[in-house]
Motif scaffolding. Sequence first.
Motif, short mmCIF file in Angstrom:
data_model
loop_
_atom_site.label_atom_id
_atom_site.label_comp_id
_atom_site.label_asym_id
_atom_site.label_seq_id
_atom_site.Cartn_x
_atom_site.Cartn_y
_atom_site.Cartn_z
N ALA A 134 0.85 -1.19 0.00
CA ALA A 134 0.00 0.00 0.00
C ALA A 134 0.89 1.24 0.00
O ALA A 134 2.05 1.19 0.42
CB ALA A 134 -0.91 0.00 1.22
N GLU A 135 0.36 2.38 -0.45
CA GLU A 135 1.19 3.56 -0.62
C GLU A 135 1.86 3.99 0.68
O GLU A 135 3.05 4.35 0.69
CB GLU A 135 0.35 4.71 -1.18
N ASP A 136 1.14 3.97 1.80
CA ASP A 136 1.75 4.38 3.06
C ASP A 136 2.82 3.40 3.52
O ASP A 136 3.85 3.79 4.09
CB ASP A 136 0.69 4.58 4.15
N GLU A 137 2.63 2.10 3.22
CA GLU A 137 3.64 1.10 3.57
C GLU A 137 4.89 1.27 2.71
O GLU A 137 6.02 1.14 3.21
CB GLU A 137 3.07 -0.30 3.38
N GLU A 138 4.68 1.56 1.45
CA GLU A 138 5.83 1.75 0.56
C GLU A 138 6.63 2.99 0.97
O GLU A 138 7.86 2.97 1.00
CB GLU A 138 5.37 1.86 -0.89
N LYS A 139 5.92 4.06 1.30
CA LYS A 139 6.61 5.28 1.72
C LYS A 139 7.40 5.03 2.99
O LYS A 139 8.53 5.53 3.15
CB LYS A 139 5.60 6.41 1.92
N ALA A 140 6.84 4.24 3.89
CA ALA A 140 7.55 3.92 5.14
C ALA A 140 8.81 3.11 4.84
O ALA A 140 9.85 3.31 5.49
CB ALA A 140 6.63 3.15 6.08
N LEU A 141 8.75 2.20 3.88
CA LEU A 141 9.93 1.42 3.50
C LEU A 141 11.02 2.33 2.95
O LEU A 141 12.20 2.23 3.35
CB LEU A 141 9.55 0.38 2.45
N LEU A 142 10.67 3.22 2.04
CA LEU A 142 11.66 4.13 1.45
C LEU A 142 12.30 5.01 2.53
O LEU A 142 13.51 5.23 2.53
CB LEU A 142 11.00 5.01 0.39
N ALA A 143 11.47 5.52 3.44
CA ALA A 143 12.00 6.38 4.51
C ALA A 143 12.89 5.59 5.46
O ALA A 143 13.95 6.07 5.89
CB ALA A 143 10.84 7.02 5.27
N HIS A 144 12.47 4.36 5.80
CA HIS A 144 13.28 3.53 6.70
C HIS A 144 14.67 3.30 6.12
O HIS A 144 15.69 3.44 6.82
CB HIS A 144 12.62 2.18 6.94
N CYS A 145 14.74 2.91 4.84
CA CYS A 145 16.03 2.59 4.24
C CYS A 145 16.93 3.82 4.21
O CYS A 145 18.14 3.73 4.47
CB CYS A 145 15.83 2.03 2.84
N ARG A 146 16.36 4.96 3.89
CA ARG A 146 17.13 6.19 3.84
C ARG A 146 17.66 6.56 5.23
O ARG A 146 18.84 6.90 5.39
CB ARG A 146 16.26 7.31 3.28
N GLU A 147 16.81 6.44 6.23
CA GLU A 147 17.22 6.81 7.60
C GLU A 147 18.22 5.82 8.17
O GLU A 147 19.18 6.21 8.85
CB GLU A 147 15.97 6.90 8.49
N ARG A 148 18.03 4.53 7.89
CA ARG A 148 18.95 3.52 8.43
C ARG A 148 20.35 3.70 7.84
O ARG A 148 21.36 3.63 8.56
CB ARG A 148 18.43 2.12 8.13
N MET A 149 20.43 3.96 6.55
CA MET A 149 21.73 4.17 5.92
C MET A 149 22.37 5.46 6.41
O MET A 149 23.59 5.51 6.63
CB MET A 149 21.60 4.19 4.40
N ALA A 150 21.57 6.50 6.56
CA ALA A 150 22.11 7.77 7.04
C ALA A 150 22.70 7.62 8.43
O ALA A 150 23.77 8.16 8.74
CB ALA A 150 21.02 8.85 7.03
N THR A 151 22.01 6.88 9.29
CA THR A 151 22.49 6.67 10.66
C THR A 151 23.78 5.86 10.67
O THR A 151 24.74 6.18 11.39
CB THR A 151 21.41 5.96 11.48
N ALA A 152 23.83 4.81 9.86
CA ALA A 152 24.99 3.91 9.87
C ALA A 152 26.19 4.48 9.14
O ALA A 152 27.34 4.31 9.58
CB ALA A 152 24.61 2.57 9.25
N ALA A 153 25.94 5.17 8.01
CA ALA A 153 27.05 5.61 7.15
C ALA A 153 27.35 7.10 7.26
O ALA A 153 28.37 7.57 6.76
CB ALA A 153 26.74 5.25 5.70
N GLY A 154 26.45 7.85 7.89
CA GLY A 154 26.67 9.28 8.03
C GLY A 154 26.16 10.10 6.86
O GLY A 154 26.15 11.32 6.91
#
Length: 299
Positions: A134-154
């Motif tokens: 669903a659109e809200d689930e997909e948006k949450a996936l995209l945001a999660h991946c972006r935030e997780r990489m930003a936290t881990a890699a800077g």
Amino acid sequence: MNQPQPFAPLADHGRFDYQGIHQRPDYHWPGGKRLAVYLGFNLEHFAFGEGMGAQLGARFAEPDVLNYAWREYGNRVGAWRCLELFDALGLPAGTIANTALYDHCPELLEACAARGDELIAHGHSNASYQGTLAEDEEKALLAHCRERMATAAGTAPSGWLSPWIGESRHTPDLLAETGYRYTLNWCHDDQPVRMRTRDGRGLWAIPYPQEVNDIPMIIARKLDARAFADMIVDQFDEMLAQSERQPLVMGIALHPYLMGQPYRLRHLRRALTHIAAHRDALWLTTPGAICDHMDGLFL
């Protein structure tokens, strides 16, 4: 009763217009180069006993130990051998990574970051398919991946490749709205193409190969390493000649559970050595650097 119109225009995505490659503005890559070459190095993690995944052998029931363990070889051995090869040839890579790897083997992603490679978001796991969310689930996936990489890699990733190239009708819109600047999902061109999004920001489609890609070549077409290496060399030689007329992008898609197998690695070394020998005529780069260059030229 109204009859359907059998010759009406076909349904269209509306993301970009048709434009033949000979009809476009000319430009150069940095240093006056005409061919940009990048390695798309796919690092993936799969759930044990469930979900999707490429198969080496028959899958009868879960837990599918044969295919799960074969894919895991890529993270434990194959990826490290590929990184050694990239180091030996002085080649950068675009590391296309599932965020589940930060839980499973973070040292592998840290090694890629330490090389200076670009980290590109690739969903949380390749055991699941994005296009049915669903659109809200997909948006949450995209945001999660972006935030997780930003936290881990800077640094937050600027690019995205969906697991299994899965898209919904809204994926390009959601990518732009969550801060991504380019997608690798579309394989329709040899140059970056600007895609329309509903917020007006737009999104670059950076060419990503579905032909010079080890999964369709080795798993689907049943070719093996010698033929795949020949394909890389032939693609490179022809595109280098074609790039005298237009600037082009050549991507090479690699998965270490395939090309990190020792007998396949030997043939990959042959193909990449051929490309590296022409480095003075090339821009050896990453998808994110291509996106940056296009922004500077056209935005």
